[in-house]
Design an enzyme around this catalytic site. Sequence first.
Site, PDB file in Angstrom:
ATOM      1  N   GLY A  15      10.004  47.366   3.442  1.00 55.73           N
ATOM      2  CA  GLY A  15      10.690  48.474   4.084  1.00 55.73           C
ATOM      3  C   GLY A  15      12.172  48.302   4.300  1.00 55.73           C
ATOM      4  N   ASN A 110      12.917  58.677  -5.500  1.00 50.08           N
ATOM      5  CA  ASN A 110      12.442  57.302  -5.632  1.00 50.08           C
ATOM      6  C   ASN A 110      13.622  56.411  -5.980  1.00 50.08           C
ATOM      7  OD1 ASN A 110      10.481  55.193  -5.754  1.00 50.08           O
ATOM      8  ND2 ASN A 110      10.521  55.320  -7.984  1.00 50.08           N
ATOM      9  N   HIS A 112      14.497  52.777  -8.071  1.00 52.40           N
ATOM     10  CA  HIS A 112      13.940  51.829  -9.044  1.00 52.40           C
ATOM     11  C   HIS A 112      14.998  50.755  -9.305  1.00 52.40           C
ATOM     12  CE1 HIS A 112      11.319  50.598 -12.374  1.00 52.40           C
ATOM     13  NE2 HIS A 112      12.430  50.433 -13.082  1.00 52.40           N
TER      14      HIS A 112
HETATM   15  C1  GRF Z   1      12.917  47.188  -3.914  1.00 53.87           C
HETATM   16  O1  GRF Z   1      13.412  46.413  -4.984  1.00 53.87           O
HETATM   17  C2  GRF Z   1      12.697  48.595  -4.424  1.00 53.87           C
HETATM   18  O2  GRF Z   1      13.577  48.951  -5.466  1.00 53.87           O
HETATM   19  C3  GRF Z   1      11.311  48.538  -4.951  1.00 53.87           C
HETATM   20  O3  GRF Z   1      10.619  47.769  -3.977  1.00 53.87           O
HETATM   21  C4  GRF Z   1      11.496  46.719  -3.534  1.00 53.87           C
HETATM   22  C5  GRF Z   1      11.322  46.462  -2.062  1.00 53.87           C
HETATM   23  O4  GRF Z   1      11.728  47.582  -1.351  1.00 53.87           O
HETATM   24  N1  GRF Z   1      10.783  49.859  -5.141  1.00 53.87           N
HETATM   25  P1  GRF Z   1      11.620  47.659   0.256  1.00 53.87           P
HETATM   26  O5  GRF Z   1      12.268  46.419   0.822  1.00 53.87           O
HETATM   27  O6  GRF Z   1      10.150  47.702   0.597  1.00 53.87           O
HETATM   28  O7  GRF Z   1      12.351  48.904   0.600  1.00 53.87           O
END
Ligand code: GRF
Length: 205
Positions: A15, A110, A112
């Site tokens: 998160g 989203n 990526h």
């Molecule tokens: C990040 O690299 C994001 O791009 C991918 O999940 C990873 C962790 O994201 N979708 P978060 O820390 O849970 O926001």
Amino acid sequence: MKSEIKIGVLVSGGGTNLQSIMDACAAGEINGRVVCVISNVADAFALERARQAGIPAIFLNHRDYAGRRSYDEALVEALKGHEVDLVVMAGFMRIITEVLLDPFPQAVMNIHPSLLPAFPGLYPQRQALEYGAKVSGCTVHFVDAGTDTGPIIAQAAVPVLENDTEEALSARILMEEHRIYPEAVKLFAQGRLTVEGRRVVVAPE
Ligand code: GRF
């Protein structure tokens, strides 16, 4: 002043992107408010981040649903129940269907961790390293029916360094994710994003 937008965030992991968006809302950088956080993972730390911020943190177990479409129906019910204007996928590790997209036209985003269209799908940072790319980065896009194929809203590039590990590159990209995702949400909240074919046009402030 436009009224603030209501943001619903879909998460599966730590998160940090959710946190960056919550922080930008709290700092007044985004004219919006995160009104619910939904995860398919019961112990996702992202849910704890929501709870700590006093935001409804909802665990929807995908094993309780017959398939993707019925799970998406439950997602839509929860999101609409909180009057969400913008759905933000932030580390959400499920494929969504038109059941979720149709009620939120051009309002599902989203992020990526690659410069799409390069390296879609899983482990994009590892893909970039294995390919020998010298530059990678991250992409915020509107979600369409494909996987990582929607119109691009914002991108940021980072260098791939000699002897880079997947962890080091991922951390470098993540820093940029935390910058461009709040910026993309801010533009949406300002009503400055329009989609023309494949292109997202950003109106001047
Ligand atoms: C990040 O690299 C994001 O791009 C991918 O999940 C990873 C962790 O994201 N979708 P978060 O820390 O849970 O926001």
